[in-house]
Design a protein around this motif. Structure first.
Motif, PDB file in Angstrom:
ATOM      1  N   ILE A  15       0.830  -1.201   0.000  1.00  0.00           N
ATOM      2  CA  ILE A  15       0.000   0.000   0.000  1.00  0.00           C
ATOM      3  C   ILE A  15       0.868   1.257   0.000  1.00  0.00           C
ATOM      4  CG2 ILE A  15      -1.681   1.342   1.314  1.00  0.00           C
ATOM      5  CD1 ILE A  15      -2.922  -1.006  -0.115  1.00  0.00           C
ATOM      6  N   GLY A  16       1.856   1.323   0.888  1.00  0.00           N
ATOM      7  CA  GLY A  16       2.743   2.474   0.904  1.00  0.00           C
ATOM      8  C   GLY A  16       3.480   2.642  -0.415  1.00  0.00           C
ATOM      9  N   ALA A  17       3.936   1.536  -0.990  1.00  0.00           N
ATOM     10  CA  ALA A  17       4.661   1.588  -2.259  1.00  0.00           C
ATOM     11  C   ALA A  17       3.772   2.107  -3.381  1.00  0.00           C
ATOM     12  CB  ALA A  17       5.198   0.207  -2.605  1.00  0.00           C
ATOM     13  N   SER A  18       2.524   1.656  -3.423  1.00  0.00           N
ATOM     14  CA  SER A  18       1.608   2.103  -4.473  1.00  0.00           C
ATOM     15  C   SER A  18       1.279   3.580  -4.325  1.00  0.00           C
ATOM     16  CB  SER A  18       0.319   1.270  -4.446  1.00  0.00           C
ATOM     17  OG  SER A  18      -0.578   1.711  -5.441  1.00  0.00           O
ATOM     18  N   ILE A  19       1.022   4.022  -3.099  1.00  0.00           N
ATOM     19  CA  ILE A  19       0.727   5.439  -2.879  1.00  0.00           C
ATOM     20  C   ILE A  19       1.932   6.292  -3.273  1.00  0.00           C
ATOM     21  CG2 ILE A  19       0.248   7.192  -1.126  1.00  0.00           C
ATOM     22  CD1 ILE A  19      -1.448   5.084   0.326  1.00  0.00           C
ATOM     23  N   ALA A  20       3.123   5.883  -2.848  1.00  0.00           N
ATOM     24  CA  ALA A  20       4.330   6.634  -3.187  1.00  0.00           C
ATOM     25  C   ALA A  20       4.523   6.711  -4.693  1.00  0.00           C
ATOM     26  CB  ALA A  20       5.545   5.990  -2.525  1.00  0.00           C
ATOM     27  N   TRP A  21       4.357   5.593  -5.378  1.00  0.00           N
ATOM     28  CA  TRP A  21       4.548   5.554  -6.830  1.00  0.00           C
ATOM     29  C   TRP A  21       3.560   6.469  -7.546  1.00  0.00           C
ATOM     30  CZ3 TRP A  21       1.740   4.001 -11.176  1.00  0.00           C
ATOM     31  CH2 TRP A  21       2.464   3.794 -12.349  1.00  0.00           C
ATOM     32  N   HIS A  22       2.293   6.411  -7.153  1.00  0.00           N
ATOM     33  CA  HIS A  22       1.283   7.244  -7.793  1.00  0.00           C
ATOM     34  C   HIS A  22       1.516   8.731  -7.503  1.00  0.00           C
ATOM     35  CE1 HIS A  22      -0.892   3.404  -8.339  1.00  0.00           C
ATOM     36  NE2 HIS A  22      -1.490   4.023  -9.326  1.00  0.00           N
ATOM     37  N   LEU A  23       1.946   9.045  -6.292  1.00  0.00           N
ATOM     38  CA  LEU A  23       2.241  10.436  -5.950  1.00  0.00           C
ATOM     39  C   LEU A  23       3.388  10.985  -6.789  1.00  0.00           C
ATOM     40  CD1 LEU A  23       1.944  10.312  -2.051  1.00  0.00           C
ATOM     41  CD2 LEU A  23       0.577  11.785  -3.550  1.00  0.00           C
ATOM     42  N   VAL A  24       4.455  10.199  -6.907  1.00  0.00           N
ATOM     43  CA  VAL A  24       5.610  10.642  -7.693  1.00  0.00           C
ATOM     44  C   VAL A  24       5.220  10.843  -9.156  1.00  0.00           C
ATOM     45  CG1 VAL A  24       7.855   9.910  -8.588  1.00  0.00           C
ATOM     46  CG2 VAL A  24       7.355   9.682  -6.166  1.00  0.00           C
ATOM     47  N   LYS A  25       4.465   9.899  -9.687  1.00  0.00           N
ATOM     48  CA  LYS A  25       4.043  10.009 -11.091  1.00  0.00           C
ATOM     49  C   LYS A  25       3.170  11.230 -11.315  1.00  0.00           C
ATOM     50  CE  LYS A  25       4.582   6.990 -13.888  1.00  0.00           C
ATOM     51  NZ  LYS A  25       5.614   6.787 -14.925  1.00  0.00           N
ATOM     52  N   ALA A  26       2.470  11.667 -10.256  1.00  0.00           N
ATOM     53  CA  ALA A  26       1.602  12.842 -10.361  1.00  0.00           C
ATOM     54  C   ALA A  26       2.345  14.142 -10.054  1.00  0.00           C
ATOM     55  CB  ALA A  26       0.403  12.697  -9.426  1.00  0.00           C
ATOM     56  N   GLY A  27       3.649  14.052  -9.765  1.00  0.00           N
ATOM     57  CA  GLY A  27       4.447  15.260  -9.599  1.00  0.00           C
ATOM     58  C   GLY A  27       4.821  15.642  -8.191  1.00  0.00           C
ATOM     59  N   ALA A  28       4.468  14.835  -7.198  1.00  0.00           N
ATOM     60  CA  ALA A  28       4.819  15.162  -5.819  1.00  0.00           C
ATOM     61  C   ALA A  28       6.271  14.801  -5.518  1.00  0.00           C
ATOM     62  CB  ALA A  28       3.899  14.417  -4.858  1.00  0.00           C
ATOM     63  N   ARG A  29       6.798  15.445  -4.485  1.00  0.00           N
ATOM     64  CA  ARG A  29       8.105  15.075  -3.953  1.00  0.00           C
ATOM     65  C   ARG A  29       7.867  14.159  -2.758  1.00  0.00           C
ATOM     66  NH1 ARG A  29      11.615  20.350  -3.008  1.00  0.00           N
ATOM     67  NH2 ARG A  29      13.138  18.719  -2.482  1.00  0.00           N
ATOM     68  N   VAL A  30       8.359  12.954  -2.843  1.00  0.00           N
ATOM     69  CA  VAL A  30       7.956  11.912  -1.900  1.00  0.00           C
ATOM     70  C   VAL A  30       9.157  11.341  -1.153  1.00  0.00           C
ATOM     71  CG1 VAL A  30       6.868   9.631  -1.680  1.00  0.00           C
ATOM     72  CG2 VAL A  30       5.953  11.307  -3.307  1.00  0.00           C
ATOM     73  N   THR A  31       8.983  11.158   0.143  1.00  0.00           N
ATOM     74  CA  THR A  31       9.928  10.414   0.966  1.00  0.00           C
ATOM     75  C   THR A  31       9.191   9.238   1.583  1.00  0.00           C
ATOM     76  OG1 THR A  31      11.220  12.391   1.499  1.00  0.00           O
ATOM     77  CG2 THR A  31      11.478  10.485   2.956  1.00  0.00           C
ATOM     78  N   VAL A  32       9.700   8.049   1.359  1.00  0.00           N
ATOM     79  CA  VAL A  32       9.141   6.838   1.967  1.00  0.00           C
ATOM     80  C   VAL A  32      10.015   6.467   3.158  1.00  0.00           C
ATOM     81  CG1 VAL A  32       8.537   4.414   1.639  1.00  0.00           C
ATOM     82  CG2 VAL A  32       8.252   6.037  -0.251  1.00  0.00           C
ATOM     83  N   ILE A  33       9.376   6.291   4.310  1.00  0.00           N
ATOM     84  CA  ILE A  33      10.113   5.909   5.521  1.00  0.00           C
ATOM     85  C   ILE A  33       9.721   4.486   5.901  1.00  0.00           C
ATOM     86  CG2 ILE A  33      10.589   6.442   7.935  1.00  0.00           C
ATOM     87  CD1 ILE A  33       9.787   9.316   7.380  1.00  0.00           C
ATOM     88  N   THR A  34      10.717   3.646   6.081  1.00  0.00           N
ATOM     89  CA  THR A  34      10.448   2.264   6.457  1.00  0.00           C
ATOM     90  C   THR A  34      11.430   1.818   7.523  1.00  0.00           C
ATOM     91  OG1 THR A  34      10.328  -0.022   5.653  1.00  0.00           O
ATOM     92  CG2 THR A  34      11.875   1.439   4.528  1.00  0.00           C
ATOM     93  N   ASP A  35      10.931   1.024   8.474  1.00  0.00           N
ATOM     94  CA  ASP A  35      11.814   0.490   9.509  1.00  0.00           C
ATOM     95  C   ASP A  35      11.974  -1.016   9.377  1.00  0.00           C
ATOM     96  OD1 ASP A  35       9.379  -0.427  10.312  1.00  0.00           O
ATOM     97  OD2 ASP A  35       9.463   0.367  12.348  1.00  0.00           O
ATOM     98  N   SER A  36      11.645  -1.542   8.179  1.00  0.00           N
ATOM     99  CA  SER A  36      11.769  -2.979   7.957  1.00  0.00           C
ATOM    100  C   SER A  36      12.219  -3.215   6.523  1.00  0.00           C
ATOM    101  CB  SER A  36      10.433  -3.684   8.216  1.00  0.00           C
ATOM    102  OG  SER A  36       9.438  -3.185   7.348  1.00  0.00           O
TER     103      SER A  36
END
Length: 357
Positions: A15-36
């Motif tokens: 879910i996080g990966a899909s949201i991040a990918w769609h946001l980037v493709k739509a022009g947002a600047r995205v940081t994904v934070i993961t602890d695993s």
């Protein structure tokens, strides 16, 4: 030209990966934070069945059916994503319930076929003990969960997203608005923060006084060593759901969510694997490799939580059990809502505010 919106996505599961990918493709600047590791906790332990199957009221069926279509769109936009429309063969409930499910979902436009034992044997010739009546849904499929997640994150990174390994310790609030996160590596600021951390989501939300009513039931799945092809698609038998992965492993649970591991997970895994092996022809050389116990982030009413958190401007929540099925639609709809304020009508029943009623 307006400045691109800065968005932090907490969680690197599907879910996080899909949201991040769609946001980037739509022009947002995205940081994904993961602890695993990539995929988080629930995604690697998923049965990975893509469906709009039984037990769903019509509004949820419509969302899941749309998500199935969005998987095809995603596969075109990201060639090589591991998606297979292999179909399912189902007889895991009494015949009368199977008939009722088939009649209802067929009336909604779902492609369900009723098959007898001979027809089922043509679909899955290596199964032993086939029933006299089953249902076949050719349009259902699977996405190999970790590989799909990695593909989304890698492409997002190629388009400018940052993937940061850190632990989120708190949401940061400024002037009544969520303005970033405090992490094990320091503060990060953003215009919007997305919580898509699966089982870890309630603790993160709680740092801003937000309660996410989520249960985390365990599910045990057994994984064989890679083996020659025995299964063509998903098999949903009574107390045994199984499929064969792209690398040839046969995975199985007591249902698609996995088995209750009980007091002795090794014994549960052994019994489950034995039942799976007994159901397959030409499986003498099939060996158990390992079992996993995944914890499924399941809202208490069984339906997704997707949307902005009321009383916490700048915060978006996306937590659900059906992550594999819903991922491409949730990513698309969340990106639109975060960047343009446009909430898709299919998400109407799934806001967090419903739990306050």
């Amino acid at each position: 030209m307006s400045t691109p919106k800065q968005v932090i996505v907490i969680g690197a599961g599907i879910i996080g990966a899909s949201i991040a990918w769609h946001l980037v493709k739509a022009g947002a600047r995205v940081t994904v934070i993961t602890d695993s590791e990539t995929g988080g906790i629930a995604t690697p332990n998923s049965f990975a069945w893509i469906n709009a199957s039984f037990g769903n009221p019509e509004p949820y069926f419509r969302l899941r059916k749309r998500a199935m279509a969005e998987w095809n769109r995603l596969a075109k936009d990201l060639p090589g994503i591991p998606l297979t429309w292999c179909g399912s063969l189902c007889w895991d409930m009494p015949a009368a319930e199977l008939e009722a499910y088939a009649a209802e979902h067929s009336s909604w436009g779902y492609g369900i076929s009723r098959v007898d034992r001979e027809q089922a044997a043509r679909i899955e010739p290596n199964l032993v003990g086939l029933p006299g009546f089953a249902l076949h849904v050719a349009e259902e499929g699977v996405a190999e969960p970790v590989s799909a997640t990695r593909a989304l994150l890698a492409d997002a990174e190629r388009h400018g997203a940052r993937i940061t390994a850190a632990t989120v310790t708190a949401l940061v609030e400024t002037d009544g608005r969520i303005s970033g996160v405090d992490t094990s590596h320091g503060l990060l600021s953003a215009d919007e923060v997305v919580i898509a951390a699966g089982v870890g989501s309630p603790d993160i939300a709680a740092t801003a006084g937000i309660k996410l009513p989520i249960e985390t039931p365990p599910g045990l799945i057994v994984h064989s060593r890679p083996y020659k092809k025995l299964l063509n698609g998903l098999v949903l038998a009574e107390r045994l759901h199984m499929r064969q992965t792209a690398e040839g492993r046969i995975i199985a649970g007591a249902d698609f969510g996995g088995a209750d591991p009980g007091d002795d997970a090794d014994a549960t895994a052994g019994a489950l694997f034995a039942a799976m092996k007994a159901m397959l022809r030409d499986a003498d050389g099939l060996e158990l490799d390992f079992h996993t116990v995944g914890y499924r982030p399941t809202p208490i009413d069984g339906f997704p939580i997707i949307g902005r958190a009321e009383g916490a401007d700048g915060l978006y929540v996306a937590v659900m059990h059906s992550g594999i099925t819903l991922a491409p639609a949730v990513g698309l709809f969340a990106a639109r809502e975060i960047l343009d304020g446009e909430r898709d009508p299919l998400l109407k029943p799934y806001g967090l505010a419903r739990f306050a009623q």
